[in-house]
Design a protein around this motif. Sequence first.
Motif, PDB file in Angstrom:
ATOM      1  N   TYR A 123       0.775  -1.258  -0.169  1.00  0.00           N
ATOM      2  CA  TYR A 123      -0.130  -0.074  -0.133  1.00  0.00           C
ATOM      3  C   TYR A 123       1.187   0.902  -0.322  1.00  0.00           C
ATOM      4  N   ARG A 124       0.366   2.273  -0.944  1.00  0.00           N
ATOM      5  CA  ARG A 124       1.322   3.201  -0.838  1.00  0.00           C
ATOM      6  C   ARG A 124       0.903   4.580  -0.684  1.00  0.00           C
ATOM      7  N   ASN A 125       1.418   5.488   0.282  1.00  0.00           N
ATOM      8  CA  ASN A 125       0.943   6.701   0.817  1.00  0.00           C
ATOM      9  C   ASN A 125       0.888   7.060  -0.541  1.00  0.00           C
ATOM     10  N   SER A 126       0.251   8.469  -0.692  1.00  0.00           N
ATOM     11  CA  SER A 126       0.202   9.094  -2.192  1.00  0.00           C
ATOM     12  C   SER A 126      -0.123  10.600  -1.306  1.00  0.00           C
ATOM     13  N   SER A 127      -0.004  11.058  -0.523  1.00  0.00           N
ATOM     14  CA  SER A 127       0.506  12.226  -0.149  1.00  0.00           C
ATOM     15  C   SER A 127       1.593  12.657   0.556  1.00  0.00           C
ATOM     16  N   ARG A 128       1.819  14.248   1.298  1.00  0.00           N
ATOM     17  CA  ARG A 128       2.860  14.799   1.027  1.00  0.00           C
ATOM     18  C   ARG A 128       3.900  15.004   2.674  1.00  0.00           C
ATOM     19  N   SER A 129       2.654  14.030   3.782  1.00  0.00           N
ATOM     20  CA  SER A 129       2.987  13.654   4.992  1.00  0.00           C
ATOM     21  C   SER A 129       2.816  12.448   5.351  1.00  0.00           C
ATOM     22  N   VAL A 130       3.987  11.849   6.402  1.00  0.00           N
ATOM     23  CA  VAL A 130       4.141  10.989   6.963  1.00  0.00           C
ATOM     24  C   VAL A 130       2.336   9.964   8.019  1.00  0.00           C
ATOM     25  N   LYS A 131       2.018   9.203   7.682  1.00  0.00           N
ATOM     26  CA  LYS A 131       0.257   8.637   7.517  1.00  0.00           C
ATOM     27  C   LYS A 131       0.533   7.693   8.608  1.00  0.00           C
ATOM     28  N   LYS A 132      -0.464   7.722   9.992  1.00  0.00           N
ATOM     29  CA  LYS A 132      -0.220   5.830  10.753  1.00  0.00           C
ATOM     30  C   LYS A 132      -1.796   5.649  10.278  1.00  0.00           C
ATOM     31  N   TYR A 133      -2.243   4.378   9.632  1.00  0.00           N
ATOM     32  CA  TYR A 133      -3.172   4.071   9.364  1.00  0.00           C
ATOM     33  C   TYR A 133      -3.460   2.849  10.367  1.00  0.00           C
ATOM     34  N   ALA A 134      -5.082   3.127  10.326  1.00  0.00           N
ATOM     35  CA  ALA A 134      -5.368   1.563  11.050  1.00  0.00           C
ATOM     36  C   ALA A 134      -6.008   0.861   9.963  1.00  0.00           C
ATOM     37  N   LEU A 135      -5.751  -0.634   9.814  1.00  0.00           N
ATOM     38  CA  LEU A 135      -6.747  -1.577   9.174  1.00  0.00           C
ATOM     39  C   LEU A 135      -7.213  -2.350   9.754  1.00  0.00           C
ATOM     40  N   HIS A 136      -8.596  -3.081   9.575  1.00  0.00           N
ATOM     41  CA  HIS A 136      -9.481  -3.814   9.676  1.00  0.00           C
ATOM     42  C   HIS A 136     -10.380  -4.429   8.611  1.00  0.00           C
ATOM     43  N   THR A 137     -10.881  -5.867   9.125  1.00  0.00           N
ATOM     44  CA  THR A 137     -11.654  -6.568   7.746  1.00  0.00           C
ATOM     45  C   THR A 137     -12.835  -6.551   8.024  1.00  0.00           C
ATOM     46  N   SER A 138     -13.807  -6.632   6.804  1.00  0.00           N
ATOM     47  CA  SER A 138     -15.092  -6.763   7.544  1.00  0.00           C
ATOM     48  C   SER A 138     -15.826  -8.589   7.742  1.00  0.00           C
ATOM     49  N   ARG A 139     -14.736  -9.256   7.813  1.00  0.00           N
ATOM     50  CA  ARG A 139     -14.832 -10.566   7.861  1.00  0.00           C
ATOM     51  C   ARG A 139     -13.798 -11.230   8.471  1.00  0.00           C
ATOM     52  N   PRO A 140     -13.323 -10.881  10.205  1.00  0.00           N
ATOM     53  CA  PRO A 140     -12.264 -11.216  11.286  1.00  0.00           C
ATOM     54  C   PRO A 140     -11.826 -13.190  10.918  1.00  0.00           C
ATOM     55  N   ILE A 194       3.512   5.140   7.170  1.00  0.00           N
ATOM     56  CA  ILE A 194       4.283   5.363   5.784  1.00  0.00           C
ATOM     57  C   ILE A 194       4.871   6.463   5.295  1.00  0.00           C
ATOM     58  N   GLY A 195       5.737   7.122   5.090  1.00  0.00           N
ATOM     59  CA  GLY A 195       5.911   8.767   5.561  1.00  0.00           C
ATOM     60  C   GLY A 195       5.788   8.025   3.707  1.00  0.00           C
ATOM     61  N   PRO A 196       5.840  10.270   3.838  1.00  0.00           N
ATOM     62  CA  PRO A 196       5.073  10.490   2.159  1.00  0.00           C
ATOM     63  C   PRO A 196       6.249   9.674   0.447  1.00  0.00           C
ATOM     64  N   GLY A 197       5.080   9.229  -0.051  1.00  0.00           N
ATOM     65  CA  GLY A 197       5.650   9.117  -1.269  1.00  0.00           C
ATOM     66  C   GLY A 197       6.225   6.768  -1.278  1.00  0.00           C
ATOM     67  N   GLU A 198       6.113   6.570  -0.067  1.00  0.00           N
ATOM     68  CA  GLU A 198       6.674   4.970   0.122  1.00  0.00           C
ATOM     69  C   GLU A 198       5.163   4.089   0.735  1.00  0.00           C
ATOM     70  N   SER A 199       5.926   2.661   0.542  1.00  0.00           N
ATOM     71  CA  SER A 199       4.744   2.094   0.133  1.00  0.00           C
ATOM     72  C   SER A 199       4.829   1.069   1.618  1.00  0.00           C
ATOM     73  N   GLY A 200       4.536   0.677   2.498  1.00  0.00           N
ATOM     74  CA  GLY A 200       4.175  -0.233   3.555  1.00  0.00           C
ATOM     75  C   GLY A 200       3.620  -1.819   2.992  1.00  0.00           C
ATOM     76  N   THR A 201       3.290  -2.513   4.058  1.00  0.00           N
ATOM     77  CA  THR A 201       2.688  -3.707   4.078  1.00  0.00           C
ATOM     78  C   THR A 201       1.817  -4.013   4.599  1.00  0.00           C
ATOM     79  N   ILE A 202       0.879  -4.608   3.833  1.00  0.00           N
ATOM     80  CA  ILE A 202       0.007  -4.948   4.811  1.00  0.00           C
ATOM     81  C   ILE A 202       0.021  -6.633   4.887  1.00  0.00           C
ATOM     82  N   ALA A 203       0.182  -7.211   6.135  1.00  0.00           N
ATOM     83  CA  ALA A 203       0.286  -8.368   6.285  1.00  0.00           C
ATOM     84  C   ALA A 203      -1.473  -8.829   6.479  1.00  0.00           C
TER      85      ALA A 203
END
Length: 86
Positions: free
Chosen positions: A8-25, A39-48
């Motif tokens: 997942y890529r952060n396309s913003s110009r600032s560091v972003k913190k995301y909370a992740l969850h699913t509809s059917r855990p 994720i830093g600006p313009g960088e990618s992170g991994t959702i496991a």
Amino acid sequence: GSRKHVSYRNSSRSVKKYALHTSRPELVDVEAGSDELVIGPGESGTIALVFRPQRTSMAGVRVFVFINDAASGKNVECLGIDLTYG
């Protein structure tokens, strides 16, 4: 269960913190300890993701992965996964 990593890529110009969850855990969940992603600006992170084993066959089940802004709680992206257990 089996695991899958999604980039997942952060396309913003600032560091972003995301909370992740699913509809059917009970079917697919975010890996323990990986329910937040920074994720830093313009960088990618991994959702496991962890796919839970099922005892019955099922087809055409749609599960959503919600990517929310951790500060505001607002949804910024939603990924759809179609599952078939045979």
